[in-house]
Design an enzyme around this catalytic site. Structure first.
Site, short mmCIF file in Angstrom:
data_model
loop_
_atom_site.label_atom_id
_atom_site.label_comp_id
_atom_site.label_asym_id
_atom_site.label_seq_id
_atom_site.Cartn_x
_atom_site.Cartn_y
_atom_site.Cartn_z
N SER A 159 -39.45 4.66 -1.28
CA SER A 159 -40.67 4.64 -0.84
C SER A 159 -40.42 4.60 0.85
O SER A 159 -39.45 4.39 1.22
CB SER A 159 -41.48 3.48 -1.00
OG SER A 159 -42.59 3.05 -0.35
N TYR B 241 -41.63 -6.18 -1.76
CA TYR B 241 -42.04 -4.56 -2.28
C TYR B 241 -40.72 -3.67 -1.62
O TYR B 241 -40.19 -3.07 -2.08
CB TYR B 241 -43.38 -3.86 -2.05
CG TYR B 241 -43.28 -2.46 -2.52
CD1 TYR B 241 -43.28 -2.18 -3.91
CD2 TYR B 241 -43.53 -1.70 -1.50
CE1 TYR B 241 -43.53 -0.72 -4.27
CE2 TYR B 241 -43.83 -0.16 -1.86
CZ TYR B 241 -43.62 0.02 -3.42
OH TYR B 241 -43.71 1.39 -3.62
#
Ligand SMILES: NC(=O)c1ccc[n+]([C@@H]2O[C@H](COP(=O)([O-])OP(=O)(O)OC[C@H]3O[C@@H](n4cnc5c(N)ncnc54)[C@H](OP(=O)(O)O)[C@@H]3O)[C@@H](O)[C@H]2O)c1
Length: 251
Positions: free
Chosen positions: A146, A159
């Site tokens: 990501s 995350y």
């Protein structure tokens, strides 16, 4: 293996997290280009519907209920691909979740869940596919990181940590599997319009992320095209990293 043309048709591709979002879009895109797709996720009814649709259109597709936090289930998914189609050419470790929150919220269960799915799920995918790829002396891992695997900001700490870990694991993997002619690609998307923000339970963070996604998020086809780009290179070309964002995304 197909080593001419687009290098996609005829390949056997296992995709975790194929029941929605990026995984589903990729299954559709690759199937339309002639790949056999083997779909894993927990919501098996959605997978079956997708596999049925792709098969009706003349594609090859299989669905198997898979929780990537269960090493035995990930192995069974990959084994089913090899049993059905004789090999595995691409393992897309895509399953993930993003329940963002501030650390002081102490949402420890969610931290555990992200570590289990986003990190251990990727490792289990590697464990399931690597023995076959070593034996074949060919293969391709595509792991999903990501923008948050490159940057961190408040609310995204755990995350981001999991997505940084995916990049580290992928780079170590890339170096270690050189002798076996296996390719390794990390794809790091920015905001893409999927169900991902639904995993956020902190109301304030959820509202902020929802507004951000509503403003800038792009279609999951963007990811499918990145996968196809990495796959379709000649076999001696290893695309290691793809980082992309919506044109309007600043973070
Ligand atoms: N969308 C974005 O903006 C964005 C940006 C950067 C990176 N990513 C990454 O892209 C990947 C895919 O996310 P998405 O955006 O497509 O979100 P999504 O629509 O929520 O899809 C997530 C997928 O992961 C699966 N999954 C979750 N937990 C699982 C488990 N324990 N076992 C097996 N599958 C599981 C879900 O299937 P089931 O619930 O049916 O199991 C679903 O198919 C994730 O790794 C995410 O971190 C997304």
């Amino acid at each position: 293996m197909n080593s001419t043309g687009d290098n996609i048709a005829g390949k056997v591709v296992v995709i975790t997290g194929a029941s929605s979002g990026l995984g589903e879009a990729t299954a559709r895109h690759l199937s339309a280009q002639g790949a056999a797709v083997v779909l894993g996720a927990r919501r098996v009814e959605r997978l079956k519907a997708l596999a049925g649709e792709l098969t009706e259109r003349g594609g090859k597709a299989l669905a198997a209920a898979t929780d990537v936090t269960r090493v035995d289930q990930v192995k069974a998914l990959v084994d089913s691909a090899v049993q059905a189609y004789g090999r595995i050419d691409v393992m897309i470790n895509n399953a993930g979740l993003m329940p963002q929150s501030m650390l002081e919220g102490l949402k420890i269960d969610e931290w555990d869940r992200m570590i289990d799915v986003n990190i251990k799920g990727v490792l289990y995918g590697i464990a399931a596919a690597l023995p076959y790829m070593k034996q074949q002396k060919s293969g391709h891992f595509i792991n999903v990181s990501s923008v948050a695997g490159h940057k961190v900001r408040p609310g995204g700490t755990v995350y981001s940590a999991t997505k940084h870990a995916v990049r580290v694991i992928s780079e170590g993997l890339r170096q270690e599997i050189k002798p076996y002619n296996i390719r390794t690609t990390v794809i790091s998307p920015g905001a893409v319009d999927t169900e991902l923000p639904n995993t956020i339970t902190d109301a304030v963070v959820a509202a902020n992320i929802r507004a951000f996604y509503d403003d800038v998020a792009i279609s999951s086809e963007s990811f499918a095209r990145a996968v196809a780009y990495a796959m379709s290179q000649p076999d001696d070309v290893d695309i290691n990293e793809i980082l992309y964002r919506p044109t309007r995304q600043e973070f």
